[in-house]
Write a protein that holds these residues in place. Structure first.
Motif, mmCIF file in Angstrom:
data_model
loop_
_atom_site.group_PDB
_atom_site.id
_atom_site.type_symbol
_atom_site.label_atom_id
_atom_site.label_comp_id
_atom_site.label_asym_id
_atom_site.label_seq_id
_atom_site.Cartn_x
_atom_site.Cartn_y
_atom_site.Cartn_z
ATOM 1 N N LEU A 130 0.806 -1.225 0.000
ATOM 2 C CA LEU A 130 0.000 0.000 0.000
ATOM 3 C C LEU A 130 0.842 1.279 0.000
ATOM 4 O O LEU A 130 0.428 2.326 0.489
ATOM 5 N N PHE A 131 2.071 1.203 -0.552
ATOM 6 C CA PHE A 131 2.949 2.375 -0.625
ATOM 7 C C PHE A 131 3.225 2.975 0.753
ATOM 8 O O PHE A 131 3.493 4.182 0.880
ATOM 9 N N ALA A 132 3.158 2.159 1.808
ATOM 10 C CA ALA A 132 3.217 2.680 3.178
ATOM 11 C C ALA A 132 4.482 3.477 3.462
ATOM 12 O O ALA A 132 4.450 4.419 4.264
ATOM 13 N N ASP A 222 -4.380 3.979 -8.977
ATOM 14 C CA ASP A 222 -5.830 4.088 -9.135
ATOM 15 C C ASP A 222 -6.547 3.848 -7.807
ATOM 16 O O ASP A 222 -7.535 4.520 -7.496
ATOM 17 N N TYR A 223 -6.027 2.922 -7.020
ATOM 18 C CA TYR A 223 -6.649 2.541 -5.750
ATOM 19 C C TYR A 223 -6.678 3.713 -4.767
ATOM 20 O O TYR A 223 -7.702 4.001 -4.153
ATOM 21 N N ILE A 224 -5.553 4.389 -4.628
ATOM 22 C CA ILE A 224 -5.505 5.483 -3.640
ATOM 23 C C ILE A 224 -6.310 6.698 -4.107
ATOM 24 O O ILE A 224 -6.641 7.567 -3.310
ATOM 25 N N GLN A 225 -6.635 6.745 -5.400
ATOM 26 C CA GLN A 225 -7.450 7.846 -5.913
ATOM 27 C C GLN A 225 -8.936 7.604 -5.724
ATOM 28 O O GLN A 225 -9.728 8.546 -5.822
ATOM 29 N N PHE A 238 -9.408 9.752 -0.652
ATOM 30 C CA PHE A 238 -8.778 10.871 -1.358
ATOM 31 C C PHE A 238 -9.459 11.207 -2.676
ATOM 32 O O PHE A 238 -8.942 12.035 -3.439
ATOM 33 N N SER A 239 -10.590 10.573 -2.972
ATOM 34 C CA SER A 239 -11.210 10.770 -4.286
ATOM 35 C C SER A 239 -11.522 12.241 -4.568
ATOM 36 O O SER A 239 -11.450 12.681 -5.716
ATOM 37 N N GLY A 240 -11.847 13.009 -3.515
ATOM 38 C CA GLY A 240 -12.199 14.409 -3.714
ATOM 39 C C GLY A 240 -11.093 15.233 -4.341
ATOM 40 O O GLY A 240 -11.359 16.121 -5.163
ATOM 41 N N ILE A 241 -9.846 14.943 -3.980
ATOM 42 C CA ILE A 241 -8.741 15.759 -4.496
ATOM 43 C C ILE A 241 -8.283 15.297 -5.875
ATOM 44 O O ILE A 241 -7.443 15.944 -6.496
ATOM 45 N N PHE A 242 -8.810 14.165 -6.359
ATOM 46 C CA PHE A 242 -8.410 13.663 -7.677
ATOM 47 C C PHE A 242 -9.521 13.759 -8.702
ATOM 48 O O PHE A 242 -9.389 13.257 -9.806
ATOM 49 N N GLN A 243 -10.636 14.392 -8.366
ATOM 50 C CA GLN A 243 -11.721 14.541 -9.323
ATOM 51 C C GLN A 243 -11.400 15.646 -10.307
ATOM 52 O O GLN A 243 -10.673 16.576 -9.996
ATOM 53 N N GLY A 244 -11.966 15.531 -11.500
ATOM 54 C CA GLY A 244 -11.758 16.572 -12.503
ATOM 55 C C GLY A 244 -10.482 16.356 -13.286
ATOM 56 O O GLY A 244 -9.872 15.302 -13.262
ATOM 57 N N GLY A 245 -10.036 17.373 -13.976
ATOM 58 C CA GLY A 245 -8.866 17.259 -14.846
ATOM 59 C C GLY A 245 -7.693 18.038 -14.312
ATOM 60 O O GLY A 245 -7.757 18.698 -13.292
ATOM 61 N N LEU A 285 -0.540 13.735 0.770
ATOM 62 C CA LEU A 285 -1.932 13.570 0.335
ATOM 63 C C LEU A 285 -2.918 13.991 1.423
ATOM 64 O O LEU A 285 -3.964 14.581 1.126
ATOM 65 N N LEU A 286 -2.592 13.697 2.682
ATOM 66 C CA LEU A 286 -3.464 14.111 3.786
ATOM 67 C C LEU A 286 -3.520 15.631 3.893
ATOM 68 O O LEU A 286 -4.576 16.199 4.175
ATOM 69 N N TYR A 287 -2.385 16.279 3.667
ATOM 70 C CA TYR A 287 -2.372 17.743 3.684
ATOM 71 C C TYR A 287 -3.217 18.288 2.534
ATOM 72 O O TYR A 287 -4.012 19.235 2.724
ATOM 73 N N MET A 288 -3.080 17.689 1.338
ATOM 74 C CA MET A 288 -3.870 18.118 0.193
ATOM 75 C C MET A 288 -5.369 17.934 0.472
ATOM 76 O O MET A 288 -6.183 18.788 0.126
ATOM 77 N N LYS A 289 -5.706 16.811 1.103
ATOM 78 C CA LYS A 289 -7.112 16.542 1.426
ATOM 79 C C LYS A 289 -7.642 17.566 2.432
ATOM 80 O O LYS A 289 -8.780 18.040 2.308
ATOM 81 N N ASP A 290 -6.826 17.895 3.423
ATOM 82 C CA ASP A 290 -7.244 18.872 4.421
ATOM 83 C C ASP A 290 -7.523 20.226 3.770
ATOM 84 O O ASP A 290 -8.533 20.885 4.077
ATOM 85 N N CYS A 291 -6.631 20.645 2.858
ATOM 86 C CA CYS A 291 -6.845 21.913 2.144
ATOM 87 C C CYS A 291 -8.113 21.843 1.292
ATOM 88 O O CYS A 291 -8.897 22.803 1.245
ATOM 89 N N HIS A 292 -8.308 20.709 0.628
ATOM 90 C CA HIS A 292 -9.492 20.530 -0.210
ATOM 91 C C HIS A 292 -10.768 20.598 0.622
ATOM 92 O O HIS A 292 -11.742 21.275 0.248
#
Length: 305
Positions: A130-132, A222-225, A238-245, A285-292
């Motif tokens: 899982l890329f831990a 793909d899994y983590i997205q 994390f799907s919210g931060i990977f939606q769109g283009g 990614l957690l930081y990106m999610k928090d900002c999102h």
């Protein structure tokens, strides 16, 4: 596991129903058949039958071949159709069809079944499940090299991607592993300048193994997205931060991750770009999610006004 009983052969065994249930030899054999299938060397039906025979430990020796020669064609066809039916039922999970109707290998696992590789006498250590333990820099570099390989189809580019994930043991491992603050990393620190040097090790690693690692990596991206993950005992998606283009700064591919790096570094939670690259992938990614999440909350509040 699936249980198979063939009373006429005295067979009553369990065989794997997924890649994760295979031992190393089984996985390598089945992956080799799958690679041969997608390369056009054997048909998908033949690949499934070969895998079925191997997993069920059914031996096709000279006696069985000789017996088939004296059987009627009708009996042989019936025997083969039964084998194909069982192979489809028990080994069909290894393949899938893409949107173009082409057969692909369905290597859907979060586990790294190749935690280390041997290149001659050199032991190369890879990422954890899982890329831990993957850093943001390693992940970003591997994505970029993978993109180059998909465009060029050159084995040298695949080797460079592998070198972003697998490296020799760090020179100070015997010393640092005894320290209380040891971070658990066996691999030498990631250095982009050494990608070409470490890529040479993969000239001695089989194409089948490299294909399995490539499939694992692409599945994990793909899994983590998309999927729910448990990090630090909490469920995260994390799907919210990977939606769109990419125009929205989301779902970056290849060089798009450079933009993410500089955006995160500019905001300064981890330091400059060099320090951010050394942070764990999921920390970034957690930081990106928090900002999102904060931005989405501000949008919701502004709409209520």
């Amino acid at each position: 596991m699936n249980r198979i009983t063939l009373s006429e052969k005295g067979i009553d065994i369990e065989i794997p129903s997924h890649w994760d249930e295979m031992n190393k030899n089984q996985l390598l054999f089945c992956m080799k058949q799958a690679v041969m299938c997608t390369s056009g060397i054997v048909s998908v039906d033949e690949a499934k039958v070969r895998c079925f025979y191997h997993l069920a430990d059914i031996q096709r020796d000279y006696k069985s071949v000789a017996i088939e020669k004296v059987m009627s064609e009708e009996i042989v066809q019936e025997k083969n159709s039964k084998a194909l039916l069982l192979a489809e039922q028990l080994c069909g999970f290894m393949f899938k069809e893409n949107e173009q109707g082409q057969t692909e290998i369905n290597y859907d696992t979060i586990y790294n079944h190749f935690p280390f590789l041997l290149s001659g006498k050199v032991k190369l250590h890879g990422p954890m499940h899982l890329f831990a333990d993957l850093t943001f820099g390693e992940f970003r570099a591997a994505i970029e090299e993978m993109k180059e390989f998909f465009q060029s189809k050159e084995n040298s580019d695949l080797n460079r991607m592998m070198a972003c994930l697998y490296r020799p043991e760090r020179s100070d491992y015997d010393k640092v592993k005894k320290r209380d603050d040891f971070d658990g990393s066996i691999r030498e620190p990631f250095n982009r300048a050494r990608i070409g040097i470490n890529a040479d090790y993969f000239k001695q690693v089989s194409h089948v193994v490299k294909t399995a690692i490539l499939l694992w990596f692409t599945y994990m991206v793909d899994y983590i997205q998309k999927e729910d993950l448990v990090l630090g005992g909490e469920e995260v998606n994390f799907s919210g931060i990977f939606q769109g283009g990419e125009s929205e700064g989301r779902r970056p591919a290849g060089s798009g991750w450079i933009t993410v790096l500089h955006q995160v570094a500019k905001q300064g939670p981890f330091g400059d770009a060099e320090k951010t690259d050394k942070m764990g992938l999921f920390d970034v990614l957690l930081y990106m999610k928090d900002c999102h999440d904060q931005n989405e909350e501000l949008k919701r509040k502004s709409r209520k006004k």
